[in-house]
Design an enzyme around this catalytic site. Sequence first.
Site, PDB file in Angstrom:
ATOM      1  N   ASN A   1       3.305  10.479  -2.968  1.00 13.41           N
ATOM      2  CA  ASN A   1       3.805   9.671  -2.116  1.00 13.41           C
ATOM      3  C   ASN A   1       5.337   9.288  -2.136  1.00 13.41           C
ATOM      4  O   ASN A   1       5.826   9.160  -1.080  1.00 13.41           O
ATOM      5  CB  ASN A   1       3.038   8.217  -2.397  1.00 13.41           C
ATOM      6  CG  ASN A   1       3.080   7.924  -3.844  1.00 13.41           C
ATOM      7  OD1 ASN A   1       2.351   8.629  -4.624  1.00 13.41           O
ATOM      8  ND2 ASN A   1       3.599   6.773  -4.176  1.00 13.41           N
TER       9      ASN A   1
ATOM     10  N   THR B   1      -7.303   2.679  -3.947  1.00 14.04           N
ATOM     11  CA  THR B   1      -7.423   2.017  -5.541  1.00 14.04           C
ATOM     12  C   THR B   1      -9.036   1.881  -5.560  1.00 14.04           C
ATOM     13  O   THR B   1      -9.340   1.948  -6.865  1.00 14.04           O
ATOM     14  CB  THR B   1      -6.926   0.653  -5.270  1.00 14.04           C
ATOM     15  OG1 THR B   1      -5.482   0.940  -4.817  1.00 14.04           O
ATOM     16  CG2 THR B   1      -6.683  -0.042  -6.525  1.00 14.04           C
TER      17      THR B   1
ATOM     18  N   THR C   1     -21.846  -6.103   2.260  1.00 12.96           N
ATOM     19  CA  THR C   1     -21.689  -5.856   4.029  1.00 12.96           C
ATOM     20  C   THR C   1     -20.373  -4.915   4.330  1.00 12.96           C
ATOM     21  O   THR C   1     -19.458  -5.411   3.834  1.00 12.96           O
ATOM     22  CB  THR C   1     -21.747  -7.115   4.684  1.00 12.96           C
ATOM     23  OG1 THR C   1     -23.047  -7.712   4.130  1.00 12.96           O
ATOM     24  CG2 THR C   1     -22.180  -6.867   6.176  1.00 12.96           C
TER      25      THR C   1
ATOM     26  N   SER D   1      -7.158   6.585   1.686  1.00  9.21           N
ATOM     27  CA  SER D   1      -6.956   5.384   2.081  1.00  9.21           C
ATOM     28  C   SER D   1      -6.712   5.302   3.783  1.00  9.21           C
ATOM     29  O   SER D   1      -5.839   6.235   4.143  1.00  9.21           O
ATOM     30  CB  SER D   1      -5.743   4.782   1.419  1.00  9.21           C
ATOM     31  OG  SER D   1      -5.936   3.331   1.347  1.00  9.21           O
TER      32      SER D   1
ATOM     33  N   CYS E   1      11.594  -1.551  -5.763  1.00  7.55           N
ATOM     34  CA  CYS E   1      12.839  -2.576  -5.745  1.00  7.55           C
ATOM     35  C   CYS E   1      12.165  -3.986  -5.857  1.00  7.55           C
ATOM     36  O   CYS E   1      11.288  -4.373  -5.650  1.00  7.55           O
ATOM     37  CB  CYS E   1      13.108  -2.395  -4.403  1.00  7.55           C
ATOM     38  SG  CYS E   1      14.746  -1.302  -3.961  1.00  7.55           S
TER      39      CYS E   1
HETATM   40  N1  PLP Z   1      -2.503   7.128  -4.202  1.00  2.17           N
HETATM   41  C1  PLP Z   1      -1.570   7.255  -3.491  1.00  2.17           C
HETATM   42  C2  PLP Z   1      -0.712   8.568  -3.511  1.00  2.17           C
HETATM   43  C3  PLP Z   1      -0.885   6.315  -2.652  1.00  2.17           C
HETATM   44  O1  PLP Z   1       0.335   6.608  -1.826  1.00  2.17           O
HETATM   45  C4  PLP Z   1      -1.651   4.962  -2.656  1.00  2.17           C
HETATM   46  C5  PLP Z   1      -0.712   3.817  -1.892  1.00  2.17           C
HETATM   47  O2  PLP Z   1       0.494   3.738  -1.841  1.00  2.17           O
HETATM   48  C6  PLP Z   1      -2.725   4.694  -3.393  1.00  2.17           C
HETATM   49  C7  PLP Z   1      -3.055   5.723  -4.146  1.00  2.17           C
HETATM   50  C8  PLP Z   1      -3.337   3.321  -3.202  1.00  2.17           C
HETATM   51  O3  PLP Z   1      -3.766   3.092  -1.985  1.00  2.17           O
HETATM   52  P1  PLP Z   1      -4.289   1.791  -1.646  1.00  2.17           P
HETATM   53  O4  PLP Z   1      -3.323   0.763  -2.137  1.00  2.17           O
HETATM   54  O5  PLP Z   1      -4.213   1.541   0.003  1.00  2.17           O
HETATM   55  O6  PLP Z   1      -5.573   1.481  -2.263  1.00  2.17           O
END
Ligand code: PLP
Length: 668
Positions: free
Chosen positions: A182, A94, A270, A232, A359
């Site tokens: 995802n 993010t 940091t 991530s 959900c």
């Molecule tokens: N993009 C995708 C495709 C993701 O699956 C996710 C997390 O579900 C994110 C971005 C966001 O990742 P994070 O919450 O670790 O910052």
Amino acid sequence: MQIRNIFLNNNTIFARNFSFIMDSELYLDANATSPVLTAAIVAAHAAMQIDFGNPSSSHAAGLRARVILDEAHARARRVLGAGTGRVMFTSGATEGIQTAVLSALCALRERRAAGQPCGDLLLYGATEHKAVPESLAHWNRILGTNLTLQALPVDADGRHRLDLLRELAPRTAFLCTMAANNESGVVSDLDGIAAVLAETASPALWMVDCVQALGKLPLDLQRTRIDYAPFSGHKLYAPKGVGMLYVRDGAPFTALMCGGGQEGGQRSGTENMAGIAALGAVLRALEEGGVFRSHAQLLYARDRLAAALRAAFPAIVFNTPFAHALPTTLNFAVPGLSGKELLDLFDAAGIRVSAGSACSAARAAPSYVLEAMGLPAWRCANAVRLSLGPLLDDAFVDAAVERIARCGEALRKLPLAASRPGAAGVYHFGADGGWLVFDPAGGDCVAIDVPAALAERVTALLRQHAYRLRAVLATTEDGGAALRDRLQAAGWPAACETVRMADGSPADAIRLGREVLARRPGAAGFLLATVEEGVLAKVRLAFGDASDDAIVCRPAGIDAALQPMRQPAELARHQLKHFFAAHPDALLIDVREACEHAAGTPSLQGRAAYSLPLSRLADHAAWLRDEARPLVFFCRSGNRSLKAAQCLQGLGRERVWHLAGGLALLHD
Ligand code: PLP
């Protein structure tokens, strides 16, 4: 008795001991997050306990931390194929997305101010993670760039519509697409997108969300024209709170965070050294090989899991074509079963999956990803996602296959089965409202106060049990018509028995086993009662307010409207031992559905539990109310047990408890 909980270690499976319930957990929700690689835990631990220095310090402790940081950086560059591009550690994807969007929009604002050509569209894939369109909208507003946000549609396979991209590319200032989705696991055609962008005179800046690609798809970012790629750590066996951002050499860059100039001034603050050390260990495993499964091995695992799912749920529909999807993601729906029911069933068997849709406690929102693919509404609303990490072995897949088969077998526990020989059964649809009253021996079924939205569900249940729908009734004058229309069903039957009420007045009656459903002429409610010599003898349940002394069934549940809701006594997991010592005669009642109980029969503190599903509580409410022993309800998460306890309290029952947080919290 101790039970074992299976997690994946580097190449092996290791067990964790739990003493509360006799089942083990198989984690198949890797797209949400993954467990942490043992080597990563060791590295994080060392970075906290031994090499805890600040990498900006110039003393020995700082220098040791700097080595960890530099090594992790070097590995990240090699694993991502970053070439001369920038790589910085972030708090997660993010943050990487924010930095990319801020960088792109600042550059576009400057280009416009300088009168250079630049499109007017911020184009993003319709199936992007919400972090992308939300960030685009946020920074577009904050920076006053006033570009137009537009979703790029996907086709029925979930892949970006390249024909539409070709049309929109000349107007696109910034394009955001993902490497792999995802929810659906669909892998984007990044080469196709790059080719379309290359056709335009001044190609858009391009961000590719690579969160689901790391460890699952080959990456060599320097050979692509991708400008920004966020990652991530917790999606690939590193802890939460660490990530990476790649920025192509020459792509515009604006730091999101300023301060002490860490990460070469690209990301101040940091460094999260524990997280970076852990991610470094994962990158090392990726680079050196031998830890994660190969693509071919993952395909084999997927085929085995898909076959097990097909055998367990013969009507299953997979929502993503396997040819274009990560082998680690299976997204599916099963006709006649809601996503919530499937999730509960898998959970009962100790398999952790997620509903493909977001959900909330009460309702599941349909998946916008599957909607964008144009799938039918029921598949969007009831999708389930099973996702693997690339850290697998055969024993894990064997265990998953066995559990999936157990779920299929458990489904043979029918929700509308008899609860007492000869008596009618009563089923409640829960928050959605309404009742089915049925005669398991004779095969007749009557719907009362069931909303038309549940028409498919009613049909599926009746078909599953081979019940005939004799009447669709309502306790209000205007109710029932919509469901009657949907199901082409009748109201109160013209030909029926006549019985007498206790006061001698006549009533019409539908026979259901050795009970009848009776209706006084002109009255709105119905009574479920036994009959002796033509006279209503014992009224068990009253639908609507037709009787003073019977248990009243309202659309939302038993007596729900009559009593102010009280908070029943809660039992926390640490209180169980003492509770059962103090109440050795307590009745332990599992209010999950019968198939959940069958999929994984739990025992708390070595005590067996009765299976009385919340949907069938009305069948048991009278004896539970009159039962002298203390009652302890439990379910998966504590919602259904709370309702059951409130219901019994509403009937005037004292000494009722429920297990707060449910079985889910009994896993340490
Ligand atoms: N993009 C995708 C495709 C993701 O699956 C996710 C997390 O579900 C994110 C971005 C966001 O990742 P994070 O919450 O670790 O910052």
